[in-house]
Design an enzyme around this catalytic site. Structure first.
Site, mmCIF file in Angstrom:
data_model
loop_
_atom_site.group_PDB
_atom_site.id
_atom_site.type_symbol
_atom_site.label_atom_id
_atom_site.label_comp_id
_atom_site.label_asym_id
_atom_site.label_seq_id
_atom_site.Cartn_x
_atom_site.Cartn_y
_atom_site.Cartn_z
ATOM 1 N N TYR A 54 43.438 7.441 10.836
ATOM 2 C CA TYR A 54 42.611 6.645 9.925
ATOM 3 C C TYR A 54 41.152 7.048 10.078
ATOM 4 O O TYR A 54 40.876 8.182 10.436
ATOM 5 C CB TYR A 54 42.897 5.133 10.115
ATOM 6 C CG TYR A 54 42.615 4.442 8.827
ATOM 7 C CD1 TYR A 54 43.388 4.727 7.707
ATOM 8 C CD2 TYR A 54 41.531 3.602 8.689
ATOM 9 C CE1 TYR A 54 43.090 4.175 6.480
ATOM 10 C CE2 TYR A 54 41.240 3.042 7.459
ATOM 11 C CZ TYR A 54 42.014 3.335 6.355
ATOM 12 O OH TYR A 54 41.708 2.805 5.142
ATOM 13 N N ARG A 60 36.788 4.568 -4.882
ATOM 14 C CA ARG A 60 35.760 4.395 -3.854
ATOM 15 C C ARG A 60 36.424 4.537 -2.488
ATOM 16 O O ARG A 60 36.782 3.553 -1.855
ATOM 17 C CB ARG A 60 35.092 3.017 -4.018
ATOM 18 C CG ARG A 60 33.751 2.907 -3.372
ATOM 19 C CD ARG A 60 33.743 1.956 -2.190
ATOM 20 N NE ARG A 60 34.882 2.092 -1.326
ATOM 21 C CZ ARG A 60 35.359 1.137 -0.540
ATOM 22 N NH1 ARG A 60 34.829 -0.041 -0.535
ATOM 23 N NH2 ARG A 60 36.406 1.332 0.271
ATOM 24 N N LYS A 105 46.956 3.859 6.070
ATOM 25 C CA LYS A 105 46.994 2.400 6.276
ATOM 26 C C LYS A 105 48.407 1.943 6.604
ATOM 27 O O LYS A 105 48.633 1.128 7.490
ATOM 28 C CB LYS A 105 46.551 1.687 4.994
ATOM 29 C CG LYS A 105 45.101 1.253 4.938
ATOM 30 C CD LYS A 105 44.820 0.022 5.753
ATOM 31 C CE LYS A 105 43.417 -0.020 6.298
ATOM 32 N NZ LYS A 105 42.393 -0.370 5.351
ATOM 33 N N GLU A 160 43.396 -1.302 -2.233
ATOM 34 C CA GLU A 160 42.620 -0.576 -1.232
ATOM 35 C C GLU A 160 41.681 0.418 -1.904
ATOM 36 O O GLU A 160 42.106 1.228 -2.739
ATOM 37 C CB GLU A 160 43.620 0.182 -0.337
ATOM 38 C CG GLU A 160 43.021 0.896 0.828
ATOM 39 C CD GLU A 160 42.673 -0.037 1.969
ATOM 40 O OE1 GLU A 160 43.370 -1.029 2.204
ATOM 41 O OE2 GLU A 160 41.659 0.240 2.632
ATOM 42 N N ASP A 161 40.405 0.336 -1.548
ATOM 43 C CA ASP A 161 39.420 1.320 -1.993
ATOM 44 C C ASP A 161 39.324 1.482 -3.511
ATOM 45 O O ASP A 161 39.195 2.591 -4.029
ATOM 46 C CB ASP A 161 39.671 2.669 -1.299
ATOM 47 C CG ASP A 161 39.176 2.631 0.155
ATOM 48 O OD1 ASP A 161 38.611 1.589 0.561
ATOM 49 O OD2 ASP A 161 39.343 3.619 0.872
ATOM 50 N N ASP A 212 42.017 -5.520 0.821
ATOM 51 C CA ASP A 212 41.651 -5.306 2.214
ATOM 52 C C ASP A 212 40.141 -5.204 2.387
ATOM 53 O O ASP A 212 39.586 -5.690 3.370
ATOM 54 C CB ASP A 212 42.307 -4.009 2.681
ATOM 55 C CG ASP A 212 42.510 -3.996 4.175
ATOM 56 O OD1 ASP A 212 42.640 -5.075 4.750
ATOM 57 O OD2 ASP A 212 42.530 -2.903 4.761
ATOM 58 N N ASP A 213 39.479 -4.566 1.441
ATOM 59 C CA ASP A 213 38.034 -4.357 1.586
ATOM 60 C C ASP A 213 37.271 -5.671 1.462
ATOM 61 O O ASP A 213 36.271 -5.882 2.133
ATOM 62 C CB ASP A 213 37.544 -3.358 0.531
ATOM 63 C CG ASP A 213 38.298 -2.053 0.645
ATOM 64 O OD1 ASP A 213 38.241 -1.444 1.716
ATOM 65 O OD2 ASP A 213 38.993 -1.682 -0.310
ATOM 66 N N ASN A 248 31.712 3.256 6.823
ATOM 67 C CA ASN A 248 32.538 4.399 7.227
ATOM 68 C C ASN A 248 32.318 5.565 6.268
ATOM 69 O O ASN A 248 31.936 5.340 5.128
ATOM 70 C CB ASN A 248 34.027 4.011 7.160
ATOM 71 C CG ASN A 248 34.379 2.943 8.159
ATOM 72 O OD1 ASN A 248 33.988 2.999 9.295
ATOM 73 N ND2 ASN A 248 35.126 1.958 7.703
HETATM 74 P P1 NAD Z 1 30.764 -1.218 -2.478
HETATM 75 O O1 NAD Z 1 30.521 -0.001 -3.278
HETATM 76 O O2 NAD Z 1 31.537 -2.326 -3.084
HETATM 77 O O3 NAD Z 1 29.346 -1.834 -2.017
HETATM 78 C C1 NAD Z 1 28.269 -1.086 -1.561
HETATM 79 C C2 NAD Z 1 27.041 -1.952 -1.649
HETATM 80 O O4 NAD Z 1 25.949 -1.263 -1.046
HETATM 81 C C3 NAD Z 1 26.593 -2.273 -3.075
HETATM 82 O O5 NAD Z 1 26.171 -3.612 -3.140
HETATM 83 C C4 NAD Z 1 25.374 -1.378 -3.278
HETATM 84 O O6 NAD Z 1 24.429 -1.943 -4.175
HETATM 85 C C5 NAD Z 1 24.812 -1.342 -1.879
HETATM 86 N N1 NAD Z 1 23.933 -0.200 -1.662
HETATM 87 C C6 NAD Z 1 24.140 1.090 -1.991
HETATM 88 N N2 NAD Z 1 23.070 1.829 -1.658
HETATM 89 C C7 NAD Z 1 22.173 0.988 -1.095
HETATM 90 C C8 NAD Z 1 20.888 1.153 -0.549
HETATM 91 N N3 NAD Z 1 20.300 2.351 -0.493
HETATM 92 N N4 NAD Z 1 20.258 0.070 -0.061
HETATM 93 C C9 NAD Z 1 20.836 -1.131 -0.103
HETATM 94 N N5 NAD Z 1 22.066 -1.348 -0.592
HETATM 95 C C10 NAD Z 1 22.725 -0.289 -1.091
HETATM 96 O O7 NAD Z 1 31.440 -0.756 -1.143
HETATM 97 P P2 NAD Z 1 32.187 -1.652 -0.047
HETATM 98 O O8 NAD Z 1 33.634 -1.703 -0.305
HETATM 99 O O9 NAD Z 1 31.494 -2.947 0.087
HETATM 100 O O10 NAD Z 1 32.014 -0.737 1.237
HETATM 101 C C11 NAD Z 1 30.715 -0.460 1.738
HETATM 102 C C12 NAD Z 1 30.847 0.264 3.063
HETATM 103 O O11 NAD Z 1 31.508 -0.583 3.986
HETATM 104 C C13 NAD Z 1 31.644 1.556 2.995
HETATM 105 O O12 NAD Z 1 31.002 2.548 3.751
HETATM 106 C C14 NAD Z 1 32.961 1.210 3.625
HETATM 107 O O13 NAD Z 1 33.522 2.298 4.314
HETATM 108 C C15 NAD Z 1 32.548 0.146 4.606
HETATM 109 N N6 NAD Z 1 33.662 -0.741 4.929
HETATM 110 C C16 NAD Z 1 33.964 -0.880 6.243
HETATM 111 C C17 NAD Z 1 35.029 -1.679 6.614
HETATM 112 C C18 NAD Z 1 35.396 -1.857 8.071
HETATM 113 O O14 NAD Z 1 36.463 -2.343 8.375
HETATM 114 N N7 NAD Z 1 34.552 -1.503 8.972
HETATM 115 C C19 NAD Z 1 35.779 -2.327 5.645
HETATM 116 C C20 NAD Z 1 35.422 -2.181 4.303
HETATM 117 C C21 NAD Z 1 34.350 -1.384 3.965
#
Ligand code: NAD
Length: 512
Positions: A138, A191, A209, A282-283, A305-306, A447
């Site tokens: 993963y 995404r 997953k 997912e994603d 999941d997200d 990530n």
């Molecule tokens: P998403 O696209 O739904 O959201 C991203 C957010 O970031 C949006 O609100 C966007 O406006 C904002 N953003 C983008 N560029 C920015 C900047 N320069 N300044 C401020 N804000 C900014 O994506 P998501 O599903 O919410 O995922 C976001 C991140 O979280 C990804 O990298 C994903 O890998 C990570 N994530 C981690 C886990 C975990 O278990 N650790 C779980 C889910 C998502």
């Protein structure tokens, strides 16, 4: 006797003539035609593998671990070298081989090869070495694997449903050789992690997953179905890549997209039923993720999941952090960088938990949580231009555009990164958190590793070792001031051991 036989034969001929006259063939005395009418005709058949075929069947192959008796019983004599090797020894050997690879992607490919060769050994390896192998099957390695899926692609894994299958999605699902499916993980690849649109190559995510559902959650591998919905991609690089494995067109949107999703969701329910099924989105990009979740949660057992999975793990991490930093959830102030699926999902669960603990209305509890997106702090003056899922976070405050200014004005005790923007927690940002918090809580959840808002080392160094830190992708322990600090990992898959028993309980007693 012969007169009776003749009369019987004449009767049969007359009956057949009657059927033929009615447009039919031979009378279906035994209901054989009916049996095939009701069951879908499938292009595959089950057979019991033995001998040479057994060694090439990943579900049953044990390689050198087949015992002497099994070798006799399954016609394997001579097809294997005479040595019998226990599964434990096989695990030791494969781990030794894996550790020789210096490039993480090579380890990923070796693990996928093993899964295609000897499924039992693959899961034994994963279960026994989960901490070491989680980052291989993963994140972060799966991200790179998806980016290069076209060139590392060997045998197809999972099921692909594409726009070309519109009108016959149910037939595509019927091609899958297992009927008793209990967990589906589905992506449309728009995404993938923090890497953006990887189209059809997003398949690495549901495959990875689901291997964790088995290794961590105990779900049978054959009950897991990874699916990728291919509606095209807007990733120019992939569209121009001669090795790209998906539909070579721009993403379908609007009605065309939703019609395919609807057909897919109906077909899933029709084929696999609704009871023993978790369907995990997912994603998906957030413009579809929130709508799909809202729409199908009324008719299917779905979750995202997200949005929801991440939230449960991060809330657990916050509750653990309170043991170090003190106070209750309600006494802290939370600031997020990133207001997408992960950010707003976690924010809502924090507010819900505060509301549960304090009996305060949820609207009041949301006031403890602030989010910054790419346009700055989400505030009421932006309400008219915000996406619907952000509006609950538009508090009455002065607008600010940078994260640093938001920190100075809100003075949060907890800073959470869900933006997908690598190194967005700069030295100034982390020092600002450390300037008014004895133990600042800093979660850098994006990530893969290159997109993490800061590294573990940065968080500890810039707070003089005071930060309570966790990240989405793993970081090695850090030595600061003579002490070893071990960063926590906030990963959705950590709740898998819980989700499956919960679902089983839910279906045995849905009212509870
Ligand atoms: P998403 O696209 O739904 O959201 C991203 C957010 O970031 C949006 O609100 C966007 O406006 C904002 N953003 C983008 N560029 C920015 C900047 N320069 N300044 C401020 N804000 C900014 O994506 P998501 O599903 O919410 O995922 C976001 C991140 O979280 C990804 O990298 C994903 O890998 C990570 N994530 C981690 C886990 C975990 O278990 N650790 C779980 C889910 C998502």
């Amino acid at each position: 006797e012969s007169a009776a036989e003749t009369a019987e034969a004449e009767k049969e001929v007359a009956a057949e003539k009657e059927v033929a006259a009615a447009g039919g063939g031979v009378e279906d005395k035994y209901g054989e035609d009916r049996a095939t009418e009701e069951l879908p005709v499938t292009p595959w058949a089950f057979s019991v593998a033995s001998g040479y075929t057994l060694l090439r069947d990943p579900h049953h192959n044990k390689g050198l671990a087949f015992t002497e008796r099994e070798r006799d019983a399954h016609y394997l004599r001579g097809l294997l070298p005479p040595g019998v090797v226990s599964q434990d020894l096989q695990v030791k050997k494969i781990m030794h081989n894996l550790r020789q690879y210096k490039v993480p992607l090579q380890r990923y490919v070796a693990m996928m090869d093993l899964q295609e060769r000897n499924e039992r050994l693959f899961y034994k390896l994963l279960i026994d070495n989960v901490e070491e192998l989680l980052p291989v099957v993963y994140t972060p390695t799966v991200g790179e694997a998806c980016q290069k899926y076209g060139s590392i692609f060997r045998r197809p894994q999972g099921l692909y449903v594409s726009l070309r299958d519109k009108g016959k999605v149910i037939d595509v699902l019927r091609n899958w050789p297992e009927r008793n499916i209990q967990v589906i993980v589905v992506t449309d690849g728009e995404r993938i992690l923090g890497l953006g649109d990887l189209g059809c190559q997003g398949m690495g995510i549901p495959v990875g997953k689901l291997s964790l559902y088995t290794a961590l959650g105990g779900v049978r591998p054959s009950a897991c179905l990874p699916i990728t919905i291919d509606v095209g991609t807007n990733n120019e690089q992939l569209l121009n890549d001669e090795f790209y494995i998906g539909l070579r067109q721009r993403r379908a949107t609007g009605e065309e997209y939703h019609e395919l999703m609807e057909e897919f969701m109906d077909a899933v329910k029709q084929i696999y039923g609704e009871k023993v099924l978790i369907q995990q989105f997912e994603d998906f990009a957030n413009h579809n993720a929130f709508d799909l979740l809202a729409k199908y949660s009324k008719s299917h057992l779905v979750f995202n999941d997200d949005i929801q999975g991440t939230a449960s793990v991060v809330l657990a991490g916050l509750l653990s952090s309170l043991k170090v930093v003190g106070g209750t959830l309600a006494e802290h102030t939370y600031l997020f960088l990133g207001a997408g699926e992960a950010g707003t999902g976690i924010a809502e669960l924090i507010a819900l938990e505060i509301s549960k603990q304090t009996n305060a209305p949820i609207e009041e509890c949301r006031k403890k949580v602030f989010l910054v997106d790419s346009k700055g702090l989400i505030v009421s003056s932006r309400k008219n231009s915000l996406q619907p899922f952000k509006t609950s976070w538009a508090h009455e405050r002065e607008p600010v555009t940078t994260l640093l200014d938001a920190i100075k004005s809100i003075r949060p005790t907890v800073l959470i990164g869900t933006s997908g923007v690598g190194r967005a927690f700069t030295k100034e940002v982390i020092e600002a958190m450390a300037s008014f918090n004895e133990r600042p809580v800093i979660f850098s959840l994006s990530n893969p590793t290159s997109h993490s808002e800061c590294t573990a080392e940065e968080a500890y160094k810039w707070t003089q070792g005071r930060a309570v830190f966790a990240s989405g992708s793993p970081f090695d322990p850090v030595e600061y001031d003579g002490k070893i600090r071990v960063p926590g990992q906030g990963k959705q898959c950590l709740y898998f051991p819980w989700i499956w028993p919960w679902c089983c309980d839910f279906w045995s007693n849905p009212r509870t």
